[in-house]
Structures are given as structure tokens and as C-alpha cells.
Design a protein around this motif. Structure first.
Motif, PDB file in Angstrom:
ATOM      1  N   PRO A  95       0.920  -1.132  -0.244  1.00 27.16           N
ATOM      2  CA  PRO A  95      -0.006   0.176   0.061  1.00 27.16           C
ATOM      3  C   PRO A  95       0.757   1.335   0.214  1.00 27.16           C
ATOM      4  O   PRO A  95       2.078   1.320   0.696  1.00 27.16           O
ATOM      5  CB  PRO A  95      -0.772  -0.059   1.329  1.00 27.16           C
ATOM      6  N   ASN A 112      -5.058   5.338   1.742  1.00 29.27           N
ATOM      7  CA  ASN A 112      -6.114   4.337   1.643  1.00 29.27           C
ATOM      8  C   ASN A 112      -7.103   4.424   2.546  1.00 29.27           C
ATOM      9  O   ASN A 112      -8.028   3.362   2.416  1.00 29.27           O
ATOM     10  CB  ASN A 112      -5.534   2.964   1.396  1.00 29.27           C
ATOM     11  N   GLY A 202      -8.102   3.629  -3.292  1.00 29.36           N
ATOM     12  CA  GLY A 202      -6.535   4.163  -3.027  1.00 29.36           C
ATOM     13  C   GLY A 202      -5.686   3.385  -3.638  1.00 29.36           C
ATOM     14  O   GLY A 202      -6.000   2.591  -4.585  1.00 29.36           O
ATOM     15  N   SER A 204      -2.014   1.102  -4.420  1.00 26.90           N
ATOM     16  CA  SER A 204      -0.838   0.110  -4.050  1.00 26.90           C
ATOM     17  C   SER A 204      -0.135  -0.127  -5.188  1.00 26.90           C
ATOM     18  O   SER A 204      -0.234   0.134  -6.432  1.00 26.90           O
ATOM     19  CB  SER A 204      -1.301  -1.408  -3.342  1.00 26.90           C
TER      20      SER A 204
END
Lengths: 467, 81
Positions: A95, A112, A202, A204
């Protein structure tokens, strides 16, 4: 040679479509012009002259959007795992720490966890608190997967809800540059997809970069019995009585009642005479330049711990082709080292993306082309020093890829990255049996492209009567 | 084939499609969609697996008949006969 389906292009959507079809015993072949898979999300390598060996670089992937934690359900990423029968752990997702939208008077961070952006907006634009929540509700309740929605302007929708022009620009900035084929605006359905992918879910990055994903997909394709051919450009899609019946590759003809093309709508029309007679889709103007710097060491976290910075030097965000080769007034600065676990050993990498202008780059003769690329790298490095206070890492290696580089390796006309402004949301074309997947179907990014290949293969290859 | 066999065939398919789901506690009369994280894409997979593994065809207009385990069994049993 006779197949149930032909997939043109081995990018994310083509690989996903091939897997889905082969999984249910369709005889399918993926035809790829390049010598490696990945399409717009691929990789390349350069010799490391200092130390020997090679360095490998990703193209396209700054971040994988639509992050989920293991076990999270009902999200785009979990859908694609189930549909491709892949396991969450195989992606080895790292992440982001957090990213920020950096304008002259304001900066908004997001991560995130959506609460961060929400709190940032409330703190910095307190008067917009209720309006922002109205927008969030509007986005949350919108069914962006409805394939029948027609275009509506995101800016118009945003202006109805939010008063502060700067906040509108800041919300739009990452969403536009990470996925709009339209200049200065985007389709509201696309806005919703992007808002959810970037802000709700979000970023990663798979450990090992885009190759981790490509390897997974290639292994899966092989295990379900899908066929793939590299260095195999399709020169023509053959039609008969308004129906697609096969493709030409060199002197060879391959026949199939279903053809899924991931090469773009204008690019497909270019090789399909019967389609070209019926439509002339515009070539998207948005194309980019990227400077990649390899640093002697990773930038210390006290100087920068963010993963991606969306930089803009004025309160108005301009998203259109650069007027003069490249536009240094805004940039996306990606720090791939700042995905968890944020280790600090080893060389560092920074990638800086500018909006560019295809036709100007295309016309440059070789020596000037190299000079111009050097100018881009210099400007990018200057920006890095401006944004990262105390930046003093040594640049060991730099490389710049331009719109013509993109064109050369992806065969997207004019080096366009987000495709045509004309999308075929249900994948259909005026030619029966010929369908569009990937960028010009309208789902973008790695996760979007994979879902595009999956859903179009389901709709037209598995449920459809043709195959 | 008994109703219990057909029920097990459906459960096996669901377990393969959605490996994270617990199918042991399902209420046969309640909608599968409400009890499990299944969407229309997953239902397509159930249909595809029925065709692939058991040569059983479910036409698109009959997809609603797969809504619950009970309805799956009553709809599919004659096809397995």
C-alpha cells in the motif's frame, strides 16, 4: 485456422479476456504486435553501465488503484480476483503511505483511508464541508457500471455541488491525469469510477512492479489453455456482409465469429474497412512524457514520505496537450520507493510525468529530439528540487520517454494514453461480432482494463450467441 | 441423481468460484445473493461451470431460477435426470 474468439492485443484487457474465454473451454488466441505482453502497462530494461547488469523499469504503472485489504468484498479488485480465479496474496500489494495534491495555496493529502481526504477538505475548505459530503453521497450512489449512461460533464456536476473553484480543481487534478481522454473535463461516469478508485479505495503497488501482474496473468492464461502469439500484428479485420469473420496476419488468415479488439477504437477502424466506412472516431489528444531518475540512495523519509504528488503551479488546473512540447506547470511525481514497507536501502527511483504534445515531438529531427528530452529531464529535476526541500541525492541514471516512444511501443495512434474521446461502453461496434475492450470501452487503469476484458468477454464471448 | 447430489454440485461450484465464502451455513430458502458476496458475474460462472463440468445448459432467461439453493435444486434436478 478456426477459433471461437480472437483477442487483439495482449495488454491487461486482452489477457483478462483471453483468460475468461479459455477458462470456459473457448478456443481463443491472443494476437500481440509487440514481443512482450502488457500494452500500455509494460516494462523495459537498460544496461547499468556503472555496475554491470541491467535495471528494469515499469511503463505506465505509477500505482495500482482500487486498493483493498485482504478479504474485502464487493469491490472492483475483489471482483477481478474471483473472475480470474487469482488469489489476493499473489499480487503482493504494497500500500501507499499517502499521496498529495499540491497547489500554490493548498495541499490536500489522501490515503487508502478515505477519512484522511475528508478531514483535509474539512480543515482546509471548512465552508465546503457539507457540499463535499453531498458530492461523496452522489458518487457513492452512482451506478457507474451501467453501460447505457451517456456523457455528462464532470465540471458541470461539480459546480452544481461545490462553490470553491480551487477545491473543484484539486479534486479533478488526479482524476483527470490518471484517466481522462477528454481535455479539461471528463465524463461524469468516468469521474465516479476514478473517484472511487483513487479516493475511496486508494493506491498500492505489487512487489516487483507491473511484471508481477503480467506474470500472474500469463501463468493463468497458460493454465487454462489460452494461446498467445507475440510479434504478430493484425493487418486487417476481415468482414463479410457487415459481420466480422476473422483477421489477417501477414499472408495468414485466422477465422473466428467473435473478435475482441483492445487496440483502440480509431486503431480498430483503421484496420477494418467496413467499420471505417461507418465511423471516424477521434484520436485522443492526451499524451505524456515521463522522466525516470535512478538515485544513488532513496530519498530520506524526513524529506519526503509521500508516494505520489500531484503538483500544479496555479489555482487553475489545465489538462490539455502542452502548447510547447511539454507543460512544466503541472506534473505527477511518483516515488515508487514510498510504498510500504518503505525500506531505505538501495538505489532510489523517482518518476515525473508531464503533459506533452504529440505532433511537436513527432516532427522533431533526431538531434533536436535528444536535446528536447534532455531539457525535459532538466526541468523535471528542477521541479523535484523545488518540491523536496533539501533534495541532494545524486542522479545515477536518467531516461525520458516521449509521446513518440509511447506510439512506437503501443501502436496507439498519436501516442494517446487514455484513448479516444469516443467510447463504446457496451463494447459493441457497427460491425457484428467485432467488439471493443480496454481503454476505448471506457474502463481505465490496470484494474479497469482487467475488468473491461472480463466483462466484455463475459457479455460477448460467453453469454453472446456468436461464440 | 438425488436432490442432495444436485445441491452438493451447486455448493461445490460456489466454493470454487468464491473460495472465501462459508457455504456450510446457507439457508436453502433464502437468496444466495443476500447470504454470499455473489454478483451477476458470479452467477454467470455458476452457469458456465454447470456447462463445463456437467454439460448442463442454463439459458439466460432462466438465470433467475438459480436465486436460492432450493430453486437451484428444483430447476436443475430434471436436467441431471
Amino acid at each position: 485456422m478456426k477459433y471461437d474468439a480472437i483477442v487483439i492485443g495482449a495488454g491487461m484487457s486482452g489477457l483478462a479476456a483471453g483468460i475468461r474465454l479459455a477458462m470456459f473451454d473457448k478456443k481463443v488466441v491472443i494476437l500481440e504486435k509487440h514481443s512482450i505482453p502488457g500494452g500500455l502497462n509494460s516494462y523495459y530494461q537498460r544496461k547499468n553501465f556503472d555496475k554491470g547488469g541491467i535495471r528494469q523499469f515499469d511503463v505506465g504503472l505509477h500505482a495500482l488503484t482500487n486498493f483493498i485489504k485482504k478479504g474485502e468484498k464487493g469491490k472492483p479488485f475483489s471482483k477481478l480476483l474471483k473472475q480470474l480465479r487469482l488469489s489476493y496474496d499473489d499480487f503482493k500489494l504494497c500500500p501507499q503511505s499517502y499521496s498529495k495534491i499540491l497547489f500554490p495555496d493548498y495541499s490536500l493529502s489522501f490515503s487508502n483511508e478515505f477519512e484522511l481526504l475528508q478531514n483535509e477538505v474539512m480543515e482546509k475548505f471548512p465552508r465546503e464541508k457539507d457540499n463535499f459530503m453531498k458530492l461523496v453521497t452522489r458518487v457513492r450512489d452512482f451506478n457507474e457500471l451501467d453501460l447505457t449512461i451517456s456523457y455528462s460533464s464532470s465540471r458541470e456536476v461539480l459546480r452544481e455541488i461545490i462553490q470553491d473553484e480551487v477545491l473543484i480543481e484539486m479534486i479533478l487534478c488526479p482524476l483527470l491525469i490518471y484517466g481522462s481522454a477528454w481535455e479539461d473535463d471528463m465524463d461524469f461516469a468516468q469521474f465516479v469510477i476514478m473517484f472511487k478508485s483513487l479516493y475511496f479505495e486508494g493506491f498500492s503497488r505489487p512487489e516487483g512492479g507491473v511484471r508481477t501482474i503480467i506474470t500472474l496473468l500469463m501463468e493463468k492464461l497458460k493454465s487454462v489453455g489460452g494461446e498467445i502469439r507475440f510479434k504478430t500484428p493484425v493487418s486487417e479485420i476481415i468482414t463479410q456482409d457487415g459481420k466480422a469473420i476473422g483477421v489477417k496476419i501477414g499472408d495468414e488468415e485466422i477465422h473466428a465469429p467473435v473478435i475482441l479488439s483492445s487496440i483502440g477504437l480509431p486503431e480498430t477502424a483503421k484496420i477494418t474497412q467496413a467499420l471505417h466506412e461507418k465511423m471516424n472516431p477521434p484520436i485522443g489528444a492526451m499524451t505524456f512524457l515521463e522522466s525516470i531518475f535512478v538515485l544513488d540512495k532513496k530519498i530520506p523519509l524526513e524529506k519526503n514520505d509521500s508516494t505520489i504528488i500531484f503538483y500544479n503551479d496555479s489555482s487553475k488546473y489545465t489538462y490539455r496537450p502542452a502548447q510547447n512540447f511539454f507543460d512544466p506547470s503541472s506534473a505527477v511525481i511518483c516515488f515508487p520507493d514510498n510504498y510500504e514497507p518503505l525500506v531505505r536501502e538501495g538505489e532510489g527511483v523517482v518518476r515525473i510525468t508531464y503533459m506533452a504534445n504529440y505532433s511537436q515531438w513527432k516532427e522533431l529531427p533526431r538531434p533536436q529530439y535528444e536535446e528536447k528530452k534532455a531539457e525535459v529531464a532538466e526541468s523535471a529535476l528542477h521541479l523535484l528540487k523545488k518540491v523536496i526541500t533539501g533534495f541532494d541525492e545524486k542522479v545515477l541514471f536518467k531516461d525520458v520517454f516521449s509521446p513518440t516512444t509511447i506510439e512506437r511501443y503501443t501502436w496507439h495512434l498519436d501516442g494517446t494514453v487514455y484513448g479516444s474521446t469516443e467510447k463504446s461502453r457496451d463494447g459493441r461496434t457497427p460491425i457484428q461480432g467485432l467488439f471493443i475492450i480496454g481503454t476505448d470501452q471506457g474502463f481505465l487503469g490496470i484494474v479497469g482494463s482487467l475488468l473491461s476484458g472480463i466483462s466484455m468477454a463475459n457479455l460477448h464471448g460467453l453469454m453472446g450467441a456468436e461464440a | 441423481m438425488t436432490a442432495a447430489n444436485v445441491r452438493q454440485i451447486v455448493l461445490d461450484i460456489i466454493s470454487d468460484i468464491a473460495p472465501d465464502e462459508d457455504v456450510s451455513t446457507l439457508d436453502d430458502s433464502k437468496s444466495l445473493r443476500e447470504q454470499l458476496d455473489l454478483d451477476s458475474m458470479d452467477f454467470l460462472d455458476i452457469v458456465m461451470e454447470l456447462r463445463k463440468r456437467h454439460k448442463v445448459e442454463v439459458p439466460q432467461e432462466d438465470y433467475p431460477k438459480l436465486a436460492t439453493l432450493e430453486s437451484c435444486v428444483s430447476y436443475l434436478s430434471p436436467k441431471f435426470a
